[in-house]
Design a protein around this motif. Structure first.
Motif, PDB file in Angstrom:
ATOM      1  N   ILE A   1       4.495 -13.980   1.178  1.00 49.18           N
ATOM      2  CA  ILE A   1       3.617 -13.926   0.169  1.00 49.18           C
ATOM      3  C   ILE A   1       3.237 -12.307  -0.299  1.00 49.18           C
ATOM      4  O   ILE A   1       2.494 -11.941  -1.249  1.00 49.18           O
ATOM      5  N   ASN A   2       3.985 -11.379   0.413  1.00 48.19           N
ATOM      6  CA  ASN A   2       3.653 -10.088   0.232  1.00 48.19           C
ATOM      7  C   ASN A   2       4.703  -9.232  -0.377  1.00 48.19           C
ATOM      8  O   ASN A   2       5.744  -9.871  -0.407  1.00 48.19           O
ATOM      9  N   ASN A   3       4.238  -8.258  -0.774  1.00 46.98           N
ATOM     10  CA  ASN A   3       5.261  -7.205  -1.525  1.00 46.98           C
ATOM     11  C   ASN A   3       5.022  -6.025  -0.880  1.00 46.98           C
ATOM     12  O   ASN A   3       4.190  -5.634  -0.300  1.00 46.98           O
ATOM     13  N   SER A   4       6.173  -5.078  -0.398  1.00 46.57           N
ATOM     14  CA  SER A   4       6.214  -4.054   0.156  1.00 46.57           C
ATOM     15  C   SER A   4       6.894  -3.081  -0.791  1.00 46.57           C
ATOM     16  O   SER A   4       8.241  -3.283  -1.030  1.00 46.57           O
ATOM     17  N   VAL A   5       6.249  -1.867  -1.098  1.00 47.53           N
ATOM     18  CA  VAL A   5       6.799  -0.878  -1.989  1.00 47.53           C
ATOM     19  C   VAL A   5       6.702   0.397  -1.477  1.00 47.53           C
ATOM     20  O   VAL A   5       5.447   0.556  -0.979  1.00 47.53           O
ATOM     21  N   ALA A   6       7.374   1.345  -1.916  1.00 43.32           N
ATOM     22  CA  ALA A   6       7.370   2.703  -1.392  1.00 43.32           C
ATOM     23  C   ALA A   6       6.372   3.409  -2.470  1.00 43.32           C
ATOM     24  O   ALA A   6       6.484   3.201  -3.484  1.00 43.32           O
ATOM     25  N   MET A   7       5.309   3.943  -1.771  1.00 48.03           N
ATOM     26  CA  MET A   7       4.194   4.712  -2.567  1.00 48.03           C
ATOM     27  C   MET A   7       4.907   6.203  -2.718  1.00 48.03           C
ATOM     28  O   MET A   7       4.118   6.888  -3.657  1.00 48.03           O
TER      29      MET A   7
END
Length: 194
Positions: free
Chosen positions: A91-97
């Motif tokens: 249910i998560n999203n992982s994105v580069a900051m």
């Protein structure tokens, strides 16, 4: 780019040079540009990640509202344990900051590595225990601590958050609005100046 992870393997599990070579063979390197997604909701989180460089933000969407769950910086592991172990969609999203380099170990390769290098089992257990302790502490702080105390704890124990995470995401992680966090910061700054 694998050096920091291999050093951690050496420190935590006392792995030999030969064992470290085995571990390195199973790692994959992913380079991400700022705002590039590593994984999106609905896919299986079938890997464990290690931030070699940069910052990865994890968030969910609920009723059209984005909720930051955590941010991982250099030398930190991450995964969605439920998705990884049960094979369910995340249910998560992982994105580069920021521009980032992530080392990944797939679920399949982890099983092979555990067989080929038994010392990796000890390493995995220690890292998993640390992650569980951190998650429990974070949940406890969200439940019992005042927002100001949560912010002060974060500044003391993870100063990268204040420097590298935008106010709206930081506030979201602390369970307050950006406006409330801004007021807390102003109040703390004025008390330091007085």
């Amino acid at each position: 780019m694998t050096e920091s992870l291999l050093n951690l393997c050496r420190e935590v599990a006392g792995m030999s040079a030969e064992e470290l070579t085995i571990v390195a063979r199973y790692l994959k390197t992913i380079r991400l540009k700022r705002k590039q997604f590593l994984i999106r909701e609905g896919r299986q989180y079938d890997f464990i990640g290690f931030v070699s460089k940069g910052a990865i933000r994890h968030f969910t969407w609920r009723e059209g509202v984005e909720k930051t769950c955590n941010v991982n910086f250099e030398n930190q592991f991450f995964t969605d344990f439920d998705s990884f172990y049960r094979g369910t969609p995340t249910i998560n999203n992982s994105v580069a900051m920021e521009d980032s380099i992530v080392l990944t170990l797939s679920k399949t390769d982890r099983e092979l590595l555990l067989t080929e290098c038994p010392a990796f089992e000890r390493f995995s257990r220690v890292i998993s225990e640390r992650a569980a302790q951190e998650a429990a502490e974070r949940a406890s702080r969200l439940t019992w601590d005042r927002p100001e105390d949560r912010y002060l704890h974060l500044l003391e124990h993870q100063p990268d958050f204040a420097r590298r995470v935008p106010l709206k995401h930081l506030a979201n992680m602390l369970g307050v609005s950006a406006e409330s966090l801004s007021r807390i910061r102003k109040r703390l700054a004025s008390s330091v100046l007085s």
